[in-house]
Design a protein around this motif. Structure first.
Motif, PDB file in Angstrom:
ATOM      1  N   UNK A  34       0.395  -0.991  -0.475  1.00 54.54           N
ATOM      2  CA  UNK A  34      -0.292  -0.169  -0.007  1.00 54.54           C
ATOM      3  C   UNK A  34       1.006   0.917  -0.046  1.00 54.54           C
ATOM      4  N   UNK A  35       1.008   1.622  -1.393  1.00 55.18           N
ATOM      5  CA  UNK A  35       2.043   2.919  -1.190  1.00 55.18           C
ATOM      6  C   UNK A  35       1.335   3.862  -1.469  1.00 55.18           C
ATOM      7  N   UNK A  36       0.023   4.181  -1.402  1.00 52.20           N
ATOM      8  CA  UNK A  36      -0.565   5.600  -1.144  1.00 52.20           C
ATOM      9  C   UNK A  36      -0.547   6.413  -2.753  1.00 52.20           C
ATOM     10  N   UNK A  37      -0.388   5.150  -3.907  1.00 53.07           N
ATOM     11  CA  UNK A  37      -0.389   5.585  -5.146  1.00 53.07           C
ATOM     12  C   UNK A  37      -1.587   4.569  -6.273  1.00 53.07           C
ATOM     13  N   UNK A  38      -1.570   3.628  -5.423  1.00 52.00           N
ATOM     14  CA  UNK A  38      -2.681   2.889  -6.127  1.00 52.00           C
ATOM     15  C   UNK A  38      -3.536   2.244  -5.791  1.00 52.00           C
ATOM     16  N   UNK A  39      -4.702   3.036  -6.327  1.00 55.13           N
ATOM     17  CA  UNK A  39      -5.854   3.279  -5.524  1.00 55.13           C
ATOM     18  C   UNK A  39      -6.939   1.390  -6.019  1.00 55.13           C
ATOM     19  N   UNK A  40      -7.629   0.590  -5.503  1.00 52.88           N
ATOM     20  CA  UNK A  40      -8.591  -0.441  -6.110  1.00 52.88           C
ATOM     21  C   UNK A  40      -9.855   0.606  -5.918  1.00 52.88           C
ATOM     22  N   UNK A  46     -10.956  15.132  -4.575  1.00 50.45           N
ATOM     23  CA  UNK A  46     -10.487  16.627  -4.644  1.00 50.45           C
ATOM     24  C   UNK A  46      -9.860  15.714  -3.486  1.00 50.45           C
ATOM     25  N   UNK A  47      -9.294  15.029  -2.824  1.00 52.86           N
ATOM     26  CA  UNK A  47      -7.373  15.247  -2.255  1.00 52.86           C
ATOM     27  C   UNK A  47      -6.474  15.468  -2.144  1.00 52.86           C
ATOM     28  N   UNK A  48      -6.050  16.676  -2.055  1.00 49.23           N
ATOM     29  CA  UNK A  48      -4.675  17.674  -1.948  1.00 49.23           C
ATOM     30  C   UNK A  48      -3.472  16.739  -0.998  1.00 49.23           C
ATOM     31  N   UNK A  49      -2.523  16.292  -1.707  1.00 51.65           N
ATOM     32  CA  UNK A  49      -1.597  15.402  -1.166  1.00 51.65           C
ATOM     33  C   UNK A  49      -0.825  16.911  -1.218  1.00 51.65           C
ATOM     34  N   UNK A  50       0.550  16.018   0.031  1.00 53.44           N
ATOM     35  CA  UNK A  50       1.894  17.407  -0.225  1.00 53.44           C
ATOM     36  C   UNK A  50       2.026  17.047  -1.736  1.00 53.44           C
ATOM     37  N   UNK A  51       3.107  18.270  -1.403  1.00 55.03           N
ATOM     38  CA  UNK A  51       3.337  18.321  -3.595  1.00 55.03           C
ATOM     39  C   UNK A  51       4.613  17.721  -3.109  1.00 55.03           C
ATOM     40  N   UNK A 437      -3.025  11.486  -9.998  1.00 55.56           N
ATOM     41  CA  UNK A 437      -4.300  11.347  -9.211  1.00 55.56           C
ATOM     42  C   UNK A 437      -4.019  10.685  -8.128  1.00 55.56           C
ATOM     43  N   UNK A 438      -3.460  10.120  -7.433  1.00 53.55           N
ATOM     44  CA  UNK A 438      -3.630   9.309  -6.031  1.00 53.55           C
ATOM     45  C   UNK A 438      -2.828  10.565  -5.207  1.00 53.55           C
ATOM     46  N   UNK A 439      -1.513  11.286  -5.840  1.00 53.61           N
ATOM     47  CA  UNK A 439      -0.728  12.072  -4.951  1.00 53.61           C
ATOM     48  C   UNK A 439      -1.858  13.193  -4.657  1.00 53.61           C
ATOM     49  N   UNK A 440      -2.994  13.913  -5.457  1.00 50.21           N
ATOM     50  CA  UNK A 440      -3.554  14.692  -5.331  1.00 50.21           C
ATOM     51  C   UNK A 440      -5.259  14.399  -4.882  1.00 50.21           C
TER      52      UNK A 440
END
Length: 564
Positions: A34-40, A46-51, A437-440
């Motif tokens: 679970x690396x925070x980038x891939x989502x099932x 609109x969940x903005x992640x860290x830059x 998409x995963x980061x934002x």
């Protein structure tokens, strides 16, 4: 043909070198990662992640750069999107070269439409090939976003822009510069309406694949996907056969080629008659010399060139052995230059028309010497080959050119490069979009819906707008026919690729909202264009409004009402 093939070659060499190494494989089981980038499933909106982020990233092909930050993935998406644009340009250039040599029959009816949709098809295919089934189910949203976004962009933003750019006074056909919502607009011919009806028919596979969802069937969805896949392939083959043998398509292309050849002959004659250069030392049209040429044509010095004066000019051109009637050539010149539709050409119209065709000649030939002679001669010979080839296409007679082997070699070379660039760029582009998409927290569907069609359809859109700006019924008809044709290929070829991907990988068909958007836009705009040939300026507002409404509709159905 404005893009240099050498740029395509450099890009292809880099990407081929990049693809020789395999993708890194994690030492851990994929279902524990679970690396925070891939989502099932679909991510929150609109969940903005860290830059910037400290997670490690996975290099595509084990070589290309990667990043886990928002700005980094945005940059990579732009770079790979540009490469896809270059791929589409190489494919279009190679296709045009084959068209000028081999004629429109099989090439124009079958080969060119498929090549035009190839970048989209490759991106759709790649979006669901990589990774596990769960990752593919997640990433395939990018392919669906591209498919629906491309269709919606063509029928809304591009369609409406062509109305605005190509508008004339609907009453008399004269050029319109105002914003008369009802009195100005665009006129097309009846054949264009037929193309819109074909586009409506092409949405049938979308309806078939939605049957289990419509009737709430718990089983049989895989069979329905297969049936829809077969129907879309049948439609694709039928449409290509129709394009090959339908005579009005051949006639329209022949008329366009003939008009280009008439103007190129005019340029060559004017260069011979001039005492200077039609190009300045900076490579721009020599405006004072062009004005002198107009005064020479204007025999009675009344400030305009009449049909009789143009006829004298055309007879002096002497299109010997080129199957061009002087009266027909005059009509085409008048149609091309007389933007005010007052049956004469004034000095401003003449200068504008000559400058426009000089620029086209410079962009069409592959070499540009110091003197206009090489440009004009090369352009004239190119248009003669295209015209003669189209003229003889019904008898399958191929025009013999000085070096056909070189033309075919160059065309195949560009087609190969375009295909390689598209194939190698597609996977990192999909990864970049998915990671962004995963980061934002922005759903990948919306990113691909808005951004990716710009990469694969930009050159096509620019060409359509330039053609629409001529403000003629013939050019508008061809422009809108090409738009409807591109959507038809999306609904057949691209959908077939998508359905094949879903069937082979046993993915879940869960795209009801996206399919509804495609159906609504295609049917509304198709019906709009099927039963009328005049489109007032207000119709562009309808098209423009459908674009944001499509995005809002998907958001409401997916994230408010929970369709998916």
């Amino acid at each position: 043909m404005g893009k240099s093939p050498f740029l395509c070659l450099l890009v292809a060499l880099f990407l081929v070198a990049a693809s020789v190494r395999g993708r890194f494989i994690s030492e851990f089981p994929p279902d524990l990662i679970s690396d925070g980038l891939k989502h099932v499933g679909r991510p929150s909106f609109l969940r903005l992640g860290s830059l910037s982020a400290s997670q490690t990233c996975e290099q595509t092909y084990g070589f290309l750069p990667c990043t886990s930050s928002v700005l980094g993935n945005l940059f990579l998406a732009i770079v790979y999107g540009y490469l896809m644009f270059e791929a589409a340009t190489c494919l279009a250039t190679g296709s045009e070269l084959l068209l000028t040599l081999l004629g429109p029959g099989i090439i124009g009816g079958l080969f060119l439409p498929i090549l035009g949709a190839l970048p989209d098809a490759i991106l759709i295919l790649v979006s669901g090939l990589s990774g596990s089934k769960e990752i593919a189910q997640d990433q395939v949203l990018i392919g669906m976003g591209l498919l629906s976004g491309s269709t919606v962009m063509l029928l809304t933003a591009l369609w409406g822009s062509c109305i605005v750019v190509g508008k004339v006074n609907l009453a008399d056909g004269s050029a319109s510069t105002g914003c008369d919502l009802y009195g100005s607009g665009v006129t097309t011919d009846q054949q264009t309406s037929h193309a819109a009806k074909i586009m409506i028919i092409s949405v049938i596979p979308f309806l078939i694949v939605q049957v289990p969802k419509i009737f709430h069937l718990s089983s049989g969805s895989r069979l329905v996907v297969l049936i829809s896949l077969i129907v879309s392939i049948v439609f694709l083959v039928s449409y290509c056969i129709f394009q090959v043998y339908q005579p009005w398509i051949q006639g329209r292309r022949l008329a366009y080629a003939k008009r280009k050849h008439v103007i190129s002959g005019l340029l060559r004659h004017l260069h011979r008659e001039s005492l200077g250069k039609l190009l300045t030392i900076d490579g721009e049209p020599n405006i004072p010399l062009i004005k002198k040429l107009f005064k020479r044509i204007d025999v009675n010095s009344d400030g305009v060139a009449s049909a009789n004066e143009l006829r004298s000019l055309v007879i002096g051109i002497q299109f010997v052995g080129e199957n061009l009637d002087p009266d027909e050539a005059v009509d085409k010149m008048m149609d091309e230059f007389d933007t005010s539709n007052d049956k004469v050409i004034d000095e401003k119209e003449f200068v504008t028309g000559i400058c426009d065709w000089i620029h086209k000649a410079k962009n069409a030939v592959s070499y540009k010497g110091e003197f206009i002679r090489s440009v004009v001669s090369g352009y004239h010979e190119m248009t003669k080959v295209e015209y003669d080839t189209l003229l003889d296409a019904s008898d399958e007679v191929v025009e013999i050119v000085d070096n056909p082997t070189w033309v075919i070699t160059k065309a195949v070379f560009l087609l190969f490069l375009g295909t390689v660039i598209a194939a190698v760029s597609a996977d990192p582009l999909v990864d970049a979009v998915d990671n962004f998409s995963g980061a934002t927290g922005i759903p990948s569907f919306f990113i691909s819906f808005i951004a990716m069609p710009l990469a694969t359809n930009s050159s096509e859109a620019v060409s359509a707008l330039i053609f629409a700006s001529r403000k003629k019924e013939r050019s508008s008809s061809l422009t809108f026919s090409e738009i409807y044709g591109a959507v038809t290929m999306n609904n057949t070829l691209c959908l077939a690729v998508f359905l094949g991907l879903v069937y082979v990988r046993q993915l879940t068909w869960d795209f009801s909202a996206e399919v509804l958007v495609i159906l609504v836009v295609s049917v509304v705009m198709g019906l709009f264009a099927s039963f009328r040939t005049k489109f007032p300026l207000w119709t562009s507002a309808v098209a423009f409004a459908l674009y944001p409404l499509s995005l809002i509709l998907v958001y409401l159905l997916d994230y408010v009402f929970g369709w998916s």
